[in-house]
Design a protein around this motif. Structure first.
Motif, PDB file in Angstrom:
ATOM      1  N   GLN A   3       0.829  -1.195   0.000  1.00 55.23           N
ATOM      2  CA  GLN A   3       0.000   0.000   0.000  1.00 55.23           C
ATOM      3  C   GLN A   3       0.871   1.256   0.000  1.00 55.23           C
ATOM      4  O   GLN A   3       1.918   1.301   0.621  1.00 55.23           O
ATOM      5  CB  GLN A   3      -0.926  -0.013   1.225  1.00 55.23           C
ATOM      6  N   TYR A   4       0.377   2.256  -0.701  1.00 58.92           N
ATOM      7  CA  TYR A   4       1.028   3.562  -0.736  1.00 58.92           C
ATOM      8  C   TYR A   4       0.187   4.518   0.101  1.00 58.92           C
ATOM      9  O   TYR A   4      -1.031   4.612  -0.103  1.00 58.92           O
ATOM     10  CB  TYR A   4       1.124   4.072  -2.174  1.00 58.92           C
ATOM     11  N   PHE A   5       0.839   5.211   1.002  1.00 62.86           N
ATOM     12  CA  PHE A   5       0.124   6.067   1.947  1.00 62.86           C
ATOM     13  C   PHE A   5       0.304   7.549   1.617  1.00 62.86           C
ATOM     14  O   PHE A   5       1.366   7.978   1.169  1.00 62.86           O
ATOM     15  CB  PHE A   5       0.628   5.833   3.372  1.00 62.86           C
ATOM     16  N   GLY A   6      -0.755   8.303   1.888  1.00 67.90           N
ATOM     17  CA  GLY A   6      -0.646   9.748   1.861  1.00 67.90           C
ATOM     18  C   GLY A   6      -0.024  10.233   3.157  1.00 67.90           C
ATOM     19  O   GLY A   6       0.230   9.444   4.073  1.00 67.90           O
ATOM     20  N   PRO A   7       0.220  11.547   3.267  1.00 67.80           N
ATOM     21  CA  PRO A   7       0.892  12.099   4.445  1.00 67.80           C
ATOM     22  C   PRO A   7       0.001  12.181   5.676  1.00 67.80           C
ATOM     23  O   PRO A   7       0.499  12.388   6.776  1.00 67.80           O
ATOM     24  CB  PRO A   7       1.306  13.496   3.990  1.00 67.80           C
ATOM     25  N   GLY A   8      -1.303  12.000   5.502  1.00 70.01           N
ATOM     26  CA  GLY A   8      -2.204  12.026   6.646  1.00 70.01           C
ATOM     27  C   GLY A   8      -2.835  13.381   6.897  1.00 70.01           C
ATOM     28  O   GLY A   8      -2.309  14.419   6.482  1.00 70.01           O
ATOM     29  N   THR A   9      -3.987  13.348   7.565  1.00 68.48           N
ATOM     30  CA  THR A   9      -4.657  14.562   8.049  1.00 68.48           C
ATOM     31  C   THR A   9      -4.801  14.434   9.555  1.00 68.48           C
ATOM     32  O   THR A   9      -5.363  13.461  10.048  1.00 68.48           O
ATOM     33  CB  THR A   9      -6.053  14.736   7.428  1.00 68.48           C
ATOM     34  N   ARG A  10      -4.263  15.437  10.269  1.00 69.74           N
ATOM     35  CA  ARG A  10      -4.424  15.454  11.730  1.00 69.74           C
ATOM     36  C   ARG A  10      -5.632  16.304  12.063  1.00 69.74           C
ATOM     37  O   ARG A  10      -5.662  17.493  11.742  1.00 69.74           O
ATOM     38  CB  ARG A  10      -3.178  16.010  12.395  1.00 69.74           C
ATOM     39  N   LEU A  11      -6.624  15.676  12.680  1.00 67.58           N
ATOM     40  CA  LEU A  11      -7.885  16.343  12.996  1.00 67.58           C
ATOM     41  C   LEU A  11      -8.009  16.553  14.493  1.00 67.58           C
ATOM     42  O   LEU A  11      -7.822  15.620  15.278  1.00 67.58           O
ATOM     43  CB  LEU A  11      -9.065  15.502  12.492  1.00 67.58           C
ATOM     44  N   LEU A  12      -8.333  17.761  14.874  1.00 66.27           N
ATOM     45  CA  LEU A  12      -8.594  18.092  16.280  1.00 66.27           C
ATOM     46  C   LEU A  12      -9.976  18.711  16.346  1.00 66.27           C
ATOM     47  O   LEU A  12     -10.234  19.734  15.705  1.00 66.27           O
ATOM     48  CB  LEU A  12      -7.545  19.065  16.818  1.00 66.27           C
ATOM     49  N   VAL A  13     -10.871  18.060  17.081  1.00 66.86           N
ATOM     50  CA  VAL A  13     -12.223  18.569  17.249  1.00 66.86           C
ATOM     51  C   VAL A  13     -12.372  19.099  18.666  1.00 66.86           C
ATOM     52  O   VAL A  13     -12.197  18.362  19.639  1.00 66.86           O
ATOM     53  CB  VAL A  13     -13.272  17.474  16.982  1.00 66.86           C
ATOM     54  N   LEU A  14     -12.688  20.378  18.756  1.00 67.14           N
ATOM     55  CA  LEU A  14     -12.773  21.020  20.069  1.00 67.14           C
ATOM     56  C   LEU A  14     -14.182  20.965  20.642  1.00 67.14           C
ATOM     57  O   LEU A  14     -15.166  20.879  19.876  1.00 67.14           O
ATOM     58  CB  LEU A  14     -12.316  22.476  19.958  1.00 67.14           C
TER      59      LEU A  14
END
Lengths: 112, 113
Positions: free
Chosen positions: A101-112
Motif C-alpha cells: 500500500q502507498y500512503f498519503g501524508p495524513g490529516t491530523r484532525l482536532l475537534v474542540l
C-alpha cells in the motif's frame, strides 16, 4: 515517493461541524483505504473501496462516510464532528495486482 | 482482531549499531510486510516477504519469516539517526473475499547520534 495526496494536513474545528477530508492518487489504483490512527497506536481500517461506486466499512466502526465517484478520488466525510473523532486519518491505495500500500501524508484532525 | 504484534514496543540504540524488531501473528498469511512511519507522516513500505520465503534483503534491511512460529524479524544494520521512526509489520491473510492488510501497533526506534 508515492503520488497520493491528502488535504488538509491539519484541521482544527468545533463540535458539530461537517468536514470532508480529501484523498487523491494519480497512480490509477483501484483499491483505496482510510485508516484512523491515534498517536503511537496501530492503524485501524475504517473504510475501503475496490473501485468506482464500491465502498465498504472496515474493521473499526466509524461515524464517517466515504464515496468513490472517480478512481482517483476517495473523500471521507464526517457529518457532525465530535471530540472523539480527534485523530490522524491516513489514506492509502494499491493497484489490483499489487500487494503493498502507498500512503498519503495524513490529516491530523482536532475537534474542540 | 489484531493480527501482528511487534516486539519490543520501543528500542533505543546508538548510531552504527544493529536494530532487531520482531513481529508475531496469529493466523496463516499470504505475505508479511514491514512499513516505516516518520513522525506525523504516512507509512512507507519497506519490504515484503511471502509465506514461502524465509529471508529477504533490501539494502541495510534483512527480514526473516518463520511460518511455523508465526513470527518475523526485521534487522536494520549499521543504523543511522535517519532510521529513527516507528516500524509496523502488516500481515495479508490468505486470498479471500475479505483479505486485507492488518497492521500491528508499531515499534518506536530511536537512533542516537
Amino acid at each position: 515517493e508515492a503520488d497520493i495526496y491528502q488535504t488538509p494536513r491539519y484541521l482544527v474545528i468545533g463540535t458539530g461541524k461537517k468536514i470532508t477530508l480529501e484523498c487523491s492518487q494519480t497512480m490509477g489504483h483501484d483499491k483505496m483505504y482510510w485508516y484512523q490512527q491515534d498517536p503511537g497506536m496501530e492503524l485501524h481500517l475504517i473504510h475501503y473501496s475496490y473501485g468506482v461506486n464500491s465502498t465498504e466499512k472496515g474493521d473499526l466502526s466509524s461515524e464517517s462516510t466515504v464515496s468513490r465517484i472517480r478512481t482517483e478520488h476517495f473523500p471521507l466525510t464526517l457529518e457532525s464532528a465530535r471530540p472523539s473523532h480527534t485523530s490522524q486519518y491516513l489514506c492509502a491505495s494499491t493497484g489490483l495486482a499489487q500487494e503493498t500500500q502507498y500512503f498519503g501524508p495524513g490529516t491530523r484532525l482536532l475537534v474542540l | 482482531s489484531q493480527q501482528g504484534e511487534e516486539d519490543p514496543q520501543a528500542l533505543s540504540i546508538q548510531e552504527g549499531e544493529n536494530a532487531t524488531m520482531n513481529c508475531s501473528y496469529k493466523t496463516s498469511i499470504n505475505n508479511l510486510q514491514w512499513y516505516r512511519q516518520n513522525s506525523g507522516r504516512g507509512l512507507v513500505h519497506l519490504i515484503l516477504i511471502r509465506s514461502n520465503e524465509r529471508e529477504k534483503h533490501s539494502g541495510r534491511l534483512r527480514v526473516t519469516l518463520d511460518t511455523s512460529k508465526k513470527s518475523s524479524s526485521l534487522l536494520i544494520t549499521a543504523s543511522r539517526a535517519a532510521d529513527t521512526a516507528s516500524y509496523f509489520c502488516a500481515t495479508e491473510p490468505l486470498p479471500g473475499a475479505n483479505s486485507k492488510l492488518t497492521f500491528g501497533k508499531g515499534i518506536t526506534l530511536s537512533v542516537r547520534p
